[in-house]
Design an enzyme around this catalytic site. Structure first.
Site, PDB file in Angstrom:
ATOM      1  N   LYS A 120      53.871 -23.781 116.904  1.00  0.00           N
ATOM      2  CA  LYS A 120      52.983 -24.240 117.979  1.00  0.00           C
ATOM      3  C   LYS A 120      53.761 -25.253 118.815  1.00  0.00           C
ATOM      4  O   LYS A 120      53.899 -26.417 118.443  1.00  0.00           O
ATOM      5  CB  LYS A 120      51.718 -24.871 117.402  1.00  0.00           C
ATOM      6  N   LYS A 295      47.782 -15.934 113.352  1.00  0.00           N
ATOM      7  CA  LYS A 295      46.881 -14.954 113.972  1.00  0.00           C
ATOM      8  C   LYS A 295      46.818 -13.689 113.118  1.00  0.00           C
ATOM      9  O   LYS A 295      47.857 -13.216 112.627  1.00  0.00           O
ATOM     10  CB  LYS A 295      47.377 -14.577 115.371  1.00  0.00           C
ATOM     11  N   CYS A 416      80.621 -57.783 128.783  1.00  0.00           N
ATOM     12  CA  CYS A 416      81.723 -58.406 129.540  1.00  0.00           C
ATOM     13  C   CYS A 416      81.373 -59.766 130.133  1.00  0.00           C
ATOM     14  O   CYS A 416      82.250 -60.444 130.666  1.00  0.00           O
ATOM     15  CB  CYS A 416      82.187 -57.471 130.655  1.00  0.00           C
TER      16      CYS A 416
END
Length: 691
Positions: A120, A295, A416
């Site tokens: 799904k 199903k 930096c």
């Protein structure tokens, strides 16, 4: 309408078919047979043919996935067959109960029943209608009965066929499926958003849904959306399918992707085993699933079982447990991305989420932190889905201790030390260090060496990566200190190639001020702006000393870009980098600005086609030196178009708009005249006699 040569028409048809086949092989068969570069070359060739012969352009052409004119609103669509939801099962017992209900209703042995099972997908359900094989409408699910017409957006998704394949094309078919976004595409989309200072999406589902509901379909076209088919809702014409799985097989032959993980199983044991197996695979997938769909496979059994209110009796959705846990936010650190974007990273009390120990999570940006209302020391909700970076999705305010503290954006880069900046209207803060910042070094060097910057032949991206990783190159000036003997030690770089690269580096030292300004990578300073700055100030020193007001007076430079430029030149380490470059011999001719007329000032010119006497870049530079703005598109405001060999759609548009078009010969004559007049008028005045 002009007659299209038969050879051209046949070539266009061949390209159309090759591109359709490539899409099918990539999205349906998962077996690409050409590279992305080859695909792009075929697509560009077809685009060129369609530009020359607009009659060749059809609605189902692969070139028509770039988006159309923005819509004012989405029209409502009533679904011919409602898009119903499914009942849910949350454990093995509920799955077993579903199989028993179905078997009892059909009065059969549940162990012999066939079920089609598939993931799904966690996306957005849509319905696609095809008439005589061509996509005519695409709509969202909406409330199940009424959705929105998003056809233009769906047409941009390459895994949705614009024209069905094969010989057995039905007069009408409605295909349903899920629009979704892979984790890899989602992360790339959010990376671009962070780089541009835009808001990021919370998860792939939101990204897919938001993309599909854009009124401007060109936005959807730029998003990595995909489609997976899972149902035939309507079909007219020949229909010999006996099962749901038969329909899915037919969808593949018509050109649709279906889930590679779907399986037809028997009975309760088969259904439960499938859900467990999919659950084990879930975290390794490149897309989100929130369950499995089960199903009854037989279409005859589906019809007999029918529906109850809002859901079919013959299907159920199995839902997996949520992939969320609560833990403590111990600290927040800021990472610096390749273009200087600062991203807050949550340091968490380690916690198990979906079987993985999570100790870090992304917070995206300060806007997201403010939206969540999260503070260091809070109990937070952490979500992990597949390969997507874990993220904080909520705060348990009821458990907030009195000792929590606010999360603050650092004023200086944690890598930096350069000043950070966050401009009005942007959600991301950035390091202003540019070339100086180690976190940005690789990308800055790649830009510095690129064709439109210093154009260092033979210095490719992989070689730059290697040079930085070995710490042979830390600044752009270090490139010019490389020696052939040392370079020859690198893999796949023989002595001859090493010598060629050193020679190319030596040649690249002689450049132009405009190229140098572009190469040093000031944020939002592109080629055109760099050329304007060079013409306006004439020297790097004058540019570096310019005030904000002086910068804003330059053509193409607004307050935001002016601030970027001003900040860049005020960083001591950037000044050191520039001095270092000049120290290793990078030079350019300063641009004469005093008294030099610009006969093309205020004019916009367009170059199209291939020039024989110079490159397009050279032609562009000469026009810009005369004050012209050089554009990539033709409009009514265009002063003239220079048309070289094989000029395409820009030439046609200029002719339609009545814009002056000149060929290369005329262009050279005019350049000579303009440059001669400019040079004569710009003769310096004699110095006054000194006593």
């Amino acid at each position: 309408m002009s007659q299209i040569p038969q050879a051209v028409r046949e070539r266009a048809d061949t390209l159309h078919q090759q591109l359709d086949d490539a899409n099918y092989q990539y999205y349906v068969e998962d077996d690409p047979r050409i590279t992305d570069a080859e695909y792009d070359a075929l697509l560009r060739e077809l685009q060129s043919l369609e530009a020359e012969h607009p009659e060749l352009k059809t609605p189902d052409s692969p070139t028509q996935r770039v988006g159309a004119a923005p819509a004012e609103r989405f029209e409502e669509v009533t679904h011919a067959v409602p898009m119903l939801s499914l009942d849910n099962a949350f454990d093995d017992a509920e799955l077993a109960a579903f199989v028993k209900r179905v078997a009892d209703k059909l009065e059969c042995d549940g162990d012999t029943l066939a079920f089609c099972c598939e993931p799904k997908l966690d996306g957005l359900a849509v319905a696609l209608v095809y008439e005589n094989g061509r996509l005519v409408q695409g709509a969202t699910r909406g409330d199940g009965r009424t959705g929105e017409d998003v056809t233009l957006n769906l047409r941009t998704i390459r895994s949705i066929p614009l024209k069905l394949r094969g010989d057995s094309i039905p007069p009408l078919i409605e295909v349903r499926g899920e629009v979704y976004m892979r984790h890899s595409g989602f992360e790339a989309l959010n990376d671009r958003a962070r780089e541009n200072g835009d808001k990021v999406f919370a998860n792939p589902r939101n990204a897919a849904a938001g993309s599909l509901r854009q009124l401007d379909s060109s936005i959807a076209a730029a998003r990595p959306l995909e489609f997976c088919a899972y149902q035939v809702a309507r079909l007219e014409g020949e229909d010999d399918a006996h099962s749901h799985s038969d329909y899915l097989k037919r969808l593949r032959t018509l050109g649709f992707r279906t889930s590679p993980l779907l399986d037809v199983v028997k009975g309760e044991r088969g259904v439960i085993d499938f859900c467990h197996r999919l659950g084990e695979q879930r975290n390794g997938l490149d897309y989100d699933i929130d369950g499995a769909v089960i199903k009854v496979d037989s279409l005859r059994d589906q019809r007999e079982l029918g529906f109850v209110s809002r859901a079919p009796r013959w299907a159920i959705a199995y839902k997996y447990p949520a992939q969320e846990q609560t833990t403590t936010l111990n600290d927040v650190v800021f990472q610096v991305g390749r273009v200087g974007t600062l991203t807050p990273v949550a340091k968490l009390e380690p916690v198990q989420v979906a079987g993985v120990t999570v100790a870090n999570a992304t917070l995206h940006n300060m806007d997201e932190i403010e939206r969540l209302g999260v503070r260091i020391g809070d109990t937070v909700i952490v979500r992990r889905a597949g390969d997507v970076i874990p993220q904080i999705v909520g705060v348990v305010e009821s458990q907030r201790p009195a000792t929590t503290r606010a999360i603050e954006m650092p004023e200086h880069c944690p890598v930096c030390g350069s000043q950070t900046e966050r401009l009005e209207g942007e959600v991301a803060a950035r390091c202003s260090g540019g070339l100086f910042c180690p976190a940005q070094r690789k990308e800055a060097l790649k830009h510095f060496a690129s064709r439109r910057a210093l154009d260092i032949d033979g210095l490719g991206e992989k070689l730059i990566d290697l040079l930085v990783e070995r710490e042979w190159v830390k600044t752009p000036a270090d490139l010019f200190r490389l020696e052939a003997e040392r370079l020859a030690e690198l893999p796949r770089l023989a002595e001859k190639s090493a010598n060629n690269l050193v020679n190319a580096l030596e040649a690249a030292k002689r450049t132009t001020l405009a190229r140098f300004i572009y190469a040093i990578g000031i944020r939002e300073v592109g080629e055109a702006t760099a050329a304007s700055l060079a013409r306006h100030f004439g020297s790097l020193q004058a540019l570096s000393e310019a005030s904000l007001e002086a910068l804003e007076a330059v053509e193409d430079v607004g307050p935001v870009v002016a601030r970027h430029i001003h900040t860049f030149f005020r960083q001591p380490h950037n000044q050191e980098t520039l001095e270092d470059l000049q120290g290793v011999g990078v030079t350019w001719e300063e641009v004469e600005i005093a008294g030099r007329p610009q006969p093309l000032a205020g004019q916009t010119w367009v170059l199209t086609g291939t020039l024989e006497s110079m490159t397009r870049d050279d032609g562009k530079a000469r026009l810009q030196a005369l004050g012209a703005k050089v554009s990539g598109s033709v409009s009514k405001k265009t002063a003239g178009v220079v048309a070289g060999e094989a000029a395409g759609s820009k030439l046609e548009k200029a002719q339609n708009l009545g814009v002056e078009v000149i060929d290369e010969r005329e262009f050279l004559q005019r350049l000579a005249h303009w440059e001669s007049a400019s040079s004569e008028d710009a003769q310096p005045t004699a110095p006054e006699d000194t006593p």
